[in-house]
Design a protein around this motif. Sequence first.
Motif, PDB file in Angstrom:
ATOM      1  N   MET A  71       0.858  -1.176   0.000  1.00 34.32           N
ATOM      2  CA  MET A  71       0.000   0.000   0.000  1.00 34.32           C
ATOM      3  C   MET A  71       0.898   1.230   0.000  1.00 34.32           C
ATOM      4  N   TRP A  80      -8.704   1.935   3.377  1.00 35.69           N
ATOM      5  CA  TRP A  80      -8.070   0.998   2.458  1.00 35.69           C
ATOM      6  C   TRP A  80      -8.779  -0.348   2.468  1.00 35.69           C
ATOM      7  N   GLY A  97      -5.173  -3.840  -1.134  1.00 34.16           N
ATOM      8  CA  GLY A  97      -4.167  -2.783  -1.006  1.00 34.16           C
ATOM      9  C   GLY A  97      -4.534  -1.515  -1.744  1.00 34.16           C
ATOM     10  N   THR A  98      -5.833  -1.280  -1.948  1.00 32.83           N
ATOM     11  CA  THR A  98      -6.284  -0.107  -2.696  1.00 32.83           C
ATOM     12  C   THR A  98      -7.026   0.869  -1.786  1.00 32.83           C
TER      13      THR A  98
END
Length: 85
Positions: A3, A40, A45-46
């Motif tokens: 991230m 998140w 991991g977005t």
Amino acid sequence: PRMTVETGGRRSPTPVWSLLTLDDGRTLVSGDGLGHVQFWDGNAGTVLDTFVQNDAGADVLDLAASEDGRRVFASGVDSRVICVE
């Protein structure tokens, strides 16, 4: 997954000062050195959403969730507290 927070045009990485895991087990919340509070998807991991804790870009130093997990509180060096629902 890795991230990465935005740098705001700086050459050096943006520090993440606070990290919180919500009770759903997959959502992470970060507070960073640009004054951002980011939600998140921990699995992918977005970034799901971004909120500004302060307009001065001051560090967000602490995060806390309400007991029911529906609200997140963020504060920083400016002593302002925001509530995100």
